[in-house]
Write a protein that holds these residues in place. Structure first.
Motif, mmCIF file in Angstrom:
data_model
loop_
_atom_site.group_PDB
_atom_site.id
_atom_site.type_symbol
_atom_site.label_atom_id
_atom_site.label_comp_id
_atom_site.label_asym_id
_atom_site.label_seq_id
_atom_site.Cartn_x
_atom_site.Cartn_y
_atom_site.Cartn_z
ATOM 1 N N ALA A 233 18.477 -10.460 -1.296
ATOM 2 C CA ALA A 233 19.261 -11.666 -1.575
ATOM 3 C C ALA A 233 18.461 -12.925 -1.259
ATOM 4 C CB ALA A 233 20.553 -11.646 -0.762
ATOM 5 N N TYR A 234 17.714 -12.903 -0.162
ATOM 6 C CA TYR A 234 16.900 -14.071 0.198
ATOM 7 C C TYR A 234 15.786 -14.297 -0.823
ATOM 8 C CZ TYR A 234 13.395 -16.955 2.421
ATOM 9 O OH TYR A 234 12.479 -17.944 2.661
ATOM 10 N N LEU A 235 15.088 -13.243 -1.213
ATOM 11 C CA LEU A 235 13.991 -13.391 -2.176
ATOM 12 C C LEU A 235 14.495 -13.902 -3.517
ATOM 13 C CD1 LEU A 235 11.888 -10.185 -1.391
ATOM 14 C CD2 LEU A 235 11.353 -12.544 -0.764
ATOM 15 N N LEU A 236 15.675 -13.445 -3.933
ATOM 16 C CA LEU A 236 16.249 -13.936 -5.188
ATOM 17 C C LEU A 236 16.606 -15.413 -5.088
ATOM 18 C CD1 LEU A 236 18.466 -10.879 -6.136
ATOM 19 C CD2 LEU A 236 16.560 -11.782 -7.474
ATOM 20 N N TYR A 237 16.967 -15.855 -3.906
ATOM 21 C CA TYR A 237 17.273 -17.276 -3.681
ATOM 22 C C TYR A 237 15.987 -18.102 -3.691
ATOM 23 C CZ TYR A 237 18.745 -21.478 -1.102
ATOM 24 O OH TYR A 237 18.974 -22.768 -0.697
ATOM 25 N N ALA A 238 14.948 -17.604 -2.992
ATOM 26 C CA ALA A 238 13.721 -18.382 -2.824
ATOM 27 C C ALA A 238 12.782 -18.281 -4.024
ATOM 28 C CB ALA A 238 12.993 -17.914 -1.557
ATOM 29 N N LEU A 243 11.499 -13.686 -10.037
ATOM 30 C CA LEU A 243 12.121 -12.362 -9.998
ATOM 31 C C LEU A 243 13.050 -12.143 -11.189
ATOM 32 C CD1 LEU A 243 12.790 -11.884 -6.179
ATOM 33 C CD2 LEU A 243 11.073 -10.775 -7.602
ATOM 34 N N ALA A 244 13.537 -13.233 -11.791
ATOM 35 C CA ALA A 244 14.332 -13.080 -13.016
ATOM 36 C C ALA A 244 13.473 -12.509 -14.135
ATOM 37 C CB ALA A 244 14.922 -14.425 -13.426
ATOM 38 N N ARG A 245 12.177 -12.852 -14.116
ATOM 39 C CA ARG A 245 11.255 -12.335 -15.132
ATOM 40 C C ARG A 245 10.795 -10.916 -14.806
ATOM 41 N NH1 ARG A 245 8.803 -17.313 -14.134
ATOM 42 N NH2 ARG A 245 7.077 -16.234 -13.116
ATOM 43 N N THR A 246 10.521 -10.653 -13.528
ATOM 44 C CA THR A 246 9.889 -9.384 -13.165
ATOM 45 C C THR A 246 10.875 -8.318 -12.707
ATOM 46 O OG1 THR A 246 9.507 -10.233 -10.927
ATOM 47 C CG2 THR A 246 7.738 -10.536 -12.529
ATOM 48 N N GLY A 247 12.044 -8.715 -12.207
ATOM 49 C CA GLY A 247 13.069 -7.744 -11.855
ATOM 50 C C GLY A 247 12.996 -7.255 -10.422
ATOM 51 N N THR A 248 14.134 -6.783 -9.927
ATOM 52 C CA THR A 248 14.239 -6.216 -8.591
ATOM 53 C C THR A 248 14.970 -4.874 -8.679
ATOM 54 O OG1 THR A 248 16.273 -7.481 -8.234
ATOM 55 C CG2 THR A 248 14.240 -8.413 -7.344
ATOM 56 N N LEU A 249 14.736 -4.028 -7.689
ATOM 57 C CA LEU A 249 15.322 -2.692 -7.697
ATOM 58 C C LEU A 249 15.562 -2.230 -6.271
ATOM 59 C CD1 LEU A 249 16.023 0.014 -9.194
ATOM 60 C CD2 LEU A 249 13.606 0.629 -8.920
ATOM 61 N N GLN A 263 28.455 -3.108 -2.721
ATOM 62 C CA GLN A 263 29.211 -4.357 -2.629
ATOM 63 C C GLN A 263 28.519 -5.429 -1.801
ATOM 64 O OE1 GLN A 263 31.877 -4.982 -4.465
ATOM 65 N NE2 GLN A 263 31.535 -2.949 -5.329
ATOM 66 N N VAL A 264 27.420 -5.071 -1.106
ATOM 67 C CA VAL A 264 26.792 -6.048 -0.216
ATOM 68 C C VAL A 264 26.204 -7.215 -0.998
ATOM 69 C CG1 VAL A 264 24.930 -6.435 1.441
ATOM 70 C CG2 VAL A 264 26.349 -4.374 1.604
ATOM 71 N N LEU A 265 25.395 -6.943 -2.002
ATOM 72 C CA LEU A 265 24.738 -8.018 -2.743
ATOM 73 C C LEU A 265 25.724 -8.895 -3.518
ATOM 74 C CD1 LEU A 265 21.546 -6.096 -3.844
ATOM 75 C CD2 LEU A 265 21.647 -8.038 -2.283
ATOM 76 N N PRO A 266 26.730 -8.330 -4.213
ATOM 77 C CA PRO A 266 27.714 -9.212 -4.855
ATOM 78 C C PRO A 266 28.432 -10.125 -3.860
ATOM 79 C CG PRO A 266 27.857 -7.017 -5.795
ATOM 80 C CD PRO A 266 26.919 -6.923 -4.625
ATOM 81 N N ALA A 267 28.680 -9.644 -2.642
ATOM 82 C CA ALA A 267 29.321 -10.490 -1.630
ATOM 83 C C ALA A 267 28.438 -11.662 -1.255
ATOM 84 C CB ALA A 267 29.655 -9.668 -0.384
ATOM 85 N N LEU A 268 27.125 -11.527 -1.479
ATOM 86 C CA LEU A 268 26.185 -12.607 -1.194
ATOM 87 C C LEU A 268 25.847 -13.408 -2.449
ATOM 88 C CD1 LEU A 268 23.782 -10.590 1.122
ATOM 89 C CD2 LEU A 268 25.546 -12.204 1.819
ATOM 90 N N GLU A 270 24.768 -12.193 -5.401
ATOM 91 C CA GLU A 270 23.713 -11.633 -6.248
ATOM 92 C C GLU A 270 24.270 -10.471 -7.062
ATOM 93 O OE1 GLU A 270 21.117 -13.154 -6.689
ATOM 94 O OE2 GLU A 270 21.117 -14.513 -4.979
ATOM 95 N N LEU A 271 24.219 -10.605 -8.384
ATOM 96 C CA LEU A 271 24.867 -9.627 -9.258
ATOM 97 C C LEU A 271 23.890 -8.842 -10.125
ATOM 98 C CD1 LEU A 271 27.662 -12.053 -10.503
ATOM 99 C CD2 LEU A 271 27.862 -10.390 -8.653
ATOM 100 N N ALA A 272 22.602 -9.222 -10.112
ATOM 101 C CA ALA A 272 21.674 -8.688 -11.110
ATOM 102 C C ALA A 272 20.622 -7.766 -10.516
ATOM 103 C CB ALA A 272 20.983 -9.847 -11.834
ATOM 104 N N VAL A 273 20.941 -7.083 -9.419
ATOM 105 C CA VAL A 273 19.980 -6.179 -8.803
ATOM 106 C C VAL A 273 20.315 -4.748 -9.199
ATOM 107 C CG1 VAL A 273 18.976 -5.349 -6.653
ATOM 108 C CG2 VAL A 273 19.658 -7.746 -6.862
ATOM 109 N N ARG A 274 19.371 -4.092 -9.831
ATOM 110 C CA ARG A 274 19.572 -2.709 -10.259
ATOM 111 C C ARG A 274 19.459 -1.779 -9.056
ATOM 112 N NH1 ARG A 274 15.058 0.606 -13.401
ATOM 113 N NH2 ARG A 274 16.061 2.641 -13.499
ATOM 114 N N GLN A 275 20.252 -0.700 -9.062
ATOM 115 C CA GLN A 275 20.201 0.311 -8.014
ATOM 116 C C GLN A 275 19.958 1.673 -8.646
ATOM 117 O OE1 GLN A 275 23.741 0.079 -5.615
ATOM 118 N NE2 GLN A 275 23.358 -2.004 -4.947
ATOM 119 N N ALA A 276 19.169 2.502 -7.983
ATOM 120 C CA ALA A 276 18.832 3.811 -8.542
ATOM 121 C C ALA A 276 18.370 4.733 -7.429
ATOM 122 C CB ALA A 276 17.731 3.676 -9.602
#
Length: 695
Positions: A233-238, A243-249, A263-268, A270-276
């Protein structure tokens, strides 16, 4: 020291901002109410946007509409979640710290930025630089903070506050009562964030730079998972644009775990982080089979990468015949020795197999063009492309550098003893080769009963053929259970980015579990990553972690035991029982408390316990299903307990947990995991004697 917690004796304050001047709690409630109104206005402003005349075409309109939708979601006000949880009163104004009479500013620290109609901030995002002193300021280094105020909530209602006067030398430092209450607050549902309780050592990891990778060794309850998610969440903010171009996982060990943390990231915000899971990443074939432990260990060994590379490049053969290209009435001949030089040069460049194969016809065509130019012609790029597509060139490329299907390559290695022996010579022993060879021949890739380890091998082979796409940042949780080949698979996904690796060597429960973080980071391709250790336990009660730590000398000698910082020692009991009915009774006893309860048992005992719970009329859930106010008991196989937490836990039959694993060390590690899932209380029930390592 912190001032005493100030509690509300009446209901929520609904008066206007600035009223009740002698009631600080009422004023803070008024600010909360005004902040919620401001957030609602921000959302309404976005919802009211008219984009009908601002986009050039339908595609742009769709993209903008999606971005607006994401913005609206990010501005949602979670009614049962605190909008802000702290306040900072600075001694001086920014940029005027030493100015005579400079007036300090006040900032409310929360989950996201909120501003009023004039654009003035009402809540500051916890990730903003101005918020950092909320986590790091101390009596020794107040960071120009005069007062730090923490807020207590019941649901979404502000009910208490607590002050620390950091600039007052007469006030001694002490543990925050509200901080303790927040850590110990009963939990129902998925994992919650720790944004209000981040500690200085955790904050340093959360705010470390994007360019560097970090590995976090943390025992049970040290908050390593939450630290990793807050770091995203911090890296997406800073670094949002990058990261919008390169992506996070975010990579977790299983689906139950990912559901628990989702639910942790949406509460902060951040909605666009893929999980796998790792299995998701390498899902190039359908996994329908399993390996025994010995075969899985060999297949997961990093030496398999060398075997695969040898097998792949064995398909390249040096040319022995020239290539003759006919164009019109002219024939152009590229001799075999020149073709051999081209092939050797491509091999020496160490580029991907597929990239070299694609380059070979162009190199041959270039050799033809050189001859054309010497004869007085003036060919251009179109001529070179036409020569590269010539049937003679295509035939030569097919013979010298044939296309290879990664799955077929792995299938041949696992079914053809001679092929495996030829390429594993000096790398794998004969016994190791026999261990991974399939007993039965398989007709095709589709009919093969691939295992999870086979899928990782296919992913490695695919990367040798064509480079895997790299993301900007990857968080790898519960990393201690990965094999070297799985680390390589993850490392390919962040080869040009960075990684946050989270784990606990003491909780490794696979036969190939990580022995050292330096070794693991080398397999990941991040040997330079910093290794940080979290040893302060915020989740597990003192008595529980002290009991579980008796296992450490046997499962991870040399590892620093977790020291609980909880003032409440928690509830802990060892209870001999007669049968499963007594285990159900222990669950019923703990369910009388507020919060969630987990019944953890060896996988083989789960069916009998499920039957006993059903017979007693006690409703229960499976791991990954969200608890509710009415159903707060989860029946958890020990193999799925890792990473989960419950307010109260009943651990059934520790001896069975140990005996359910292939070897005693792995079994004791599995038991260590199961013993450390409780936040407030643990009952250990047993009919068989406890493992002697527990004393």
């Amino acid at each position: 020291m912190s001032t005493p917690v100030h509690d509300s004796l009446d209901g929520p304050y609904d008066g206007p901002l600035g009223s009740a001047p002698d009631d600080p709690l009422a004023r803070e409630r008024a600010h909360l109410s005004a902040s919620r109104s401001a957030l609602r206005a921000m959302r309404e402003d976005v919802e009211a946007l008219d984009i009908s005349d601002v986009t050039a075409n339908w595609v742009n309109a769709q993209i903008l509409e999606r971005q607006i939708g994401e913005r609206i979601k990010a501005l949602a006000d979670l009614s049962d979640t605190p909008l802000f949880f702290g306040r900072l009163d600075y001694l001086h104004a920014p940029g005027a710290e030493r100015a005579e009479g400079a007036e300090g500013e006040r900032f409310y620290i929360g989950r996201r930025h909120v501003h009023d109609a004039d654009g003035d901030p009402m809540v500051i995002d916890w990730r903003a630089p101005v918020s950092q002193p909320f986590y790091r300021a101390s009596k020794k280094d107040p960071m120009d903070v005069a007062l730090r105020r923490r807020f207590g909530y019941t649901g979404g209602d502000l009910t208490a506050y607590e002050d620390e006067h950091l600039s007052d030398p007469a006030e001694a430092a002490t543990t925050s009562k509200l901080l303790q209450q927040e850590i110990e607050r009963p939990r129902v549902g998925p994992m919650r964030d720790i944004v209000a309780t981040i500690q200085p050592e955790q904050d340093e990891i959360v705010r470390s730079g994007l360019s560097g990778s970090v590995c976090v060794q943390g025992g049970p309850g040290t908050g390593k998972t939450a630290v990793g998610l807050h770091r995203v969440a911090y890296l997406l903010y800073a670094h949002r644009e990058r990261l919008a171009r390169t992506g996070t996982l975010v990579i977790g060990p299983n689906r139950s775990f990912l559901h628990y943390i989702e639910q942790v990231l949406p509460a902060l915000g951040e909605l666009a982080v893929r999980q796998a899971t790792v299995d998701d990443l390498v899902a190039r074939v359908e996994v329908r089979g399993t390996d025994d432990a010995a075969a899985a260990v060999v297949k997961g060994d990093a030496r398999m990468a060398q075997v695969l590379r040898r097998a792949l490049y064995s398909h390249v053969t040096l040319p022995t015949e020239p290539v003759v290209v006919v164009r019109g009435s002219r024939r152009w001949r590229v001799p075999a020795y020149e073709l051999e030089d081209i092939v050797r040069e491509l091999l020496d460049r160490d580029i991907r197999y597929g990239a070299a194969r694609d380059a070979l016809p162009q190199r041959i065509a270039h050799a033809v063009l050189v001859q054309m130019e010497r004869s007085g012609e003036a060919p251009d790029d179109r001529v070179q492309d036409a020569v590269a597509r010539n049937s003679a060139v295509k035939a030569a490329v097919k013979a010298v550098w044939p296309a290879v299907d990664p799955a077929k390559l792995v299938l041949r290695l696992l079914t053809d003893a001679d092929f495996l022996a030829a390429h594993a010579e000096g790398v794998l022993t004969e016994d190791e080769q026999k261990t991974i060879l399939w007993a039965k021949q398989v007709r095709s890739v589709k009919s093969a009963r691939w295992s999870a380890a086979d899928a990782v091998l296919i992913d490695e082979a695919a990367d040798l053929v064509e480079r895997t796409h790299s993301l900007g940042h990857v968080v790898l949780d519960e990393a201690q259970d990965l094999s070297p080949m799985q680390y390589r698979a993850v490392g390919r996904r962040c080869s040009t980015g960075s990684a946050t690796v989270l784990g606990d060597l003491a909780q490794g429960t696979t036969p190939w579990a990580t022995r050292s973080w330096r070794e693991a980071l080398a397999h990941l391709g991040k040997p330079e990553a910093a290794i940080e250790e979290l040893t302060a336990g915020f989740r597990v009660p003192t008595d529980v972690i002290a009991y579980a730590s008796r296992l450490l000398p046997h499962i991870a000698p040399g590892l620093t035991p977790v020291a609980s910082v909880r003032e409440n020692p928690g509830f802990f009991a060892l209870r001999p029982v007669e049968d499963v009915a007594d285990v159900v009774a222990a669950c019923a006893e703990l369910l009388r408390n507020e919060g969630s309860t987990g019944l953890i048992a060896a996988d083989a005992r789960v069916p009998a316990l499920a039957e006993a719970l059903a017979a007693a009329g006690v409703p229960y859930l499976a791991p990954g299903e969200e608890t509710t106010r009415d159903t707060r008991l989860t029946l958890v196989p020990a193999s799925l307990a890792k990473g989960l937490e419950y307010d109260y836990v009943v651990l059934d039959e520790p001896r069975a947990v140990v005996d359910g694993e292939p070897d005693e060390r792995t079994g004791l590690r599995r038991l260590y995991v199961a013993l450390t899932r409780a936040v407030s209380g643990l009952i250990v029930t047993h009919t068989a004697p406890l493992p002697e390592q527990l004393g």
